[in-house]
Design a protein around this motif. Structure first.
Motif, PDB file in Angstrom:
ATOM      1  N   VAL A 295      -0.948  -1.468 -11.168  1.00  0.00           N
ATOM      2  CA  VAL A 295      -0.296  -0.561 -10.179  1.00  0.00           C
ATOM      3  C   VAL A 295      -0.803   0.977 -10.553  1.00  0.00           C
ATOM      4  O   VAL A 295      -1.053   1.454 -11.504  1.00  0.00           O
ATOM      5  N   ASP A 296      -1.616   1.591  -9.625  1.00  0.00           N
ATOM      6  CA  ASP A 296      -2.202   2.763  -9.535  1.00  0.00           C
ATOM      7  C   ASP A 296      -1.461   3.581  -8.344  1.00  0.00           C
ATOM      8  O   ASP A 296      -0.699   3.092  -7.553  1.00  0.00           O
ATOM      9  N   ALA A 297      -1.963   4.781  -8.192  1.00  0.00           N
ATOM     10  CA  ALA A 297      -1.641   5.789  -6.937  1.00  0.00           C
ATOM     11  C   ALA A 297      -1.753   4.983  -5.659  1.00  0.00           C
ATOM     12  O   ALA A 297      -1.278   5.376  -4.638  1.00  0.00           O
ATOM     13  N   ARG A 298      -2.580   3.924  -5.349  1.00  0.00           N
ATOM     14  CA  ARG A 298      -2.624   3.479  -4.119  1.00  0.00           C
ATOM     15  C   ARG A 298      -1.889   2.456  -3.649  1.00  0.00           C
ATOM     16  O   ARG A 298      -1.653   2.058  -2.366  1.00  0.00           O
TER      17      ARG A 298
ATOM     18  N   SER B  69       0.740  -1.143   0.150  1.00  0.00           N
ATOM     19  CA  SER B  69       0.007  -0.009  -0.041  1.00  0.00           C
ATOM     20  C   SER B  69       1.066   1.319   0.073  1.00  0.00           C
ATOM     21  O   SER B  69       1.901   1.300   0.732  1.00  0.00           O
ATOM     22  N   ALA B  70       0.488   2.299  -0.887  1.00  0.00           N
ATOM     23  CA  ALA B  70       1.207   3.583  -0.751  1.00  0.00           C
ATOM     24  C   ALA B  70       1.470   4.050   0.783  1.00  0.00           C
ATOM     25  O   ALA B  70       2.416   4.976   0.946  1.00  0.00           O
ATOM     26  N   GLN B  71       0.560   3.688   1.564  1.00  0.00           N
ATOM     27  CA  GLN B  71       0.633   4.049   3.095  1.00  0.00           C
ATOM     28  C   GLN B  71       1.432   3.705   3.857  1.00  0.00           C
ATOM     29  O   GLN B  71       2.000   4.249   4.865  1.00  0.00           O
TER      30      GLN B  71
ATOM     31  N   ARG C 238       2.532   1.067  -3.902  1.00  0.00           N
ATOM     32  CA  ARG C 238       4.006   1.503  -4.324  1.00  0.00           C
ATOM     33  C   ARG C 238       4.664   0.352  -4.629  1.00  0.00           C
ATOM     34  O   ARG C 238       4.617  -0.823  -3.973  1.00  0.00           O
TER      35      ARG C 238
END
Length: 143
Positions: free
Chosen positions: A131-134, A30-32, A136
């Motif tokens: 893969v999208d902005a959500r 997760s990008a988080q 990494r």
């Protein structure tokens, strides 16, 4: 005339070749999450149950594609040069001995993404096009 059972291996090989050559696999979180990059050794250790925590300190929660997925076969072939039968045998031995638990297996690509985004410490492999902005990318296989 070719029978359906003779076509199956050809279809599987074709799917693997398309996945491996046409759409690269990447390992994502997760990008988080606070993880930026992982080495192939790190990814191997996480997906083979040798590391139980991620570099960020969160418990590692590896997620596998469905059992019959060409992505799963391609991933383990690229990661450790083993086929799915060998990986299944590896996990059978470890699970029976109580030493480790295999990655959580999903039923679909969509489920991989849902689990990845909802569980802290989740890590998975997907086709790059997913893969999208959500997400990494933390590891890419060398070309």
């Amino acid at each position: 005339m070719t029978t359906p059972t003779r076509l199956l291996p050809l279809l599987l090989l074709g799917s693997l070749a398309g996945t491996a050559a046409g759409e690269p696999l990447v390992v994502v979180v997760s990008a988080q999450q606070r993880i930026e990059r992982l080495s192939q050794e790190d990814v191997t250790n996480i997906f083979l149950g040798r590391f139980r925590t991620l570099p960020s300190g969160l418990p590692a929660a590896p997620i596998d594609q469905p059992a019959n997925s060409p992505l799963r076969a391609a991933f383990y072939q690229q990661l450790v040069n083993k086929d799915v039968a060998s990986i299944n045998a590896y996990w059978s031995r470890l699970h029976f001995s109580g030493k480790a638990t295999p990655p959580r297996q999903t039923n679909s690509d969509g489920e991989v993404l849902r689990q990845l985004l909802s569980q802290p410490g989740a890590i998975a492999y997907v086709e790059r096009r997913q893969v999208d902005a959500r997400l990494r990318i933390v590891f890419e296989f060398p070309p």
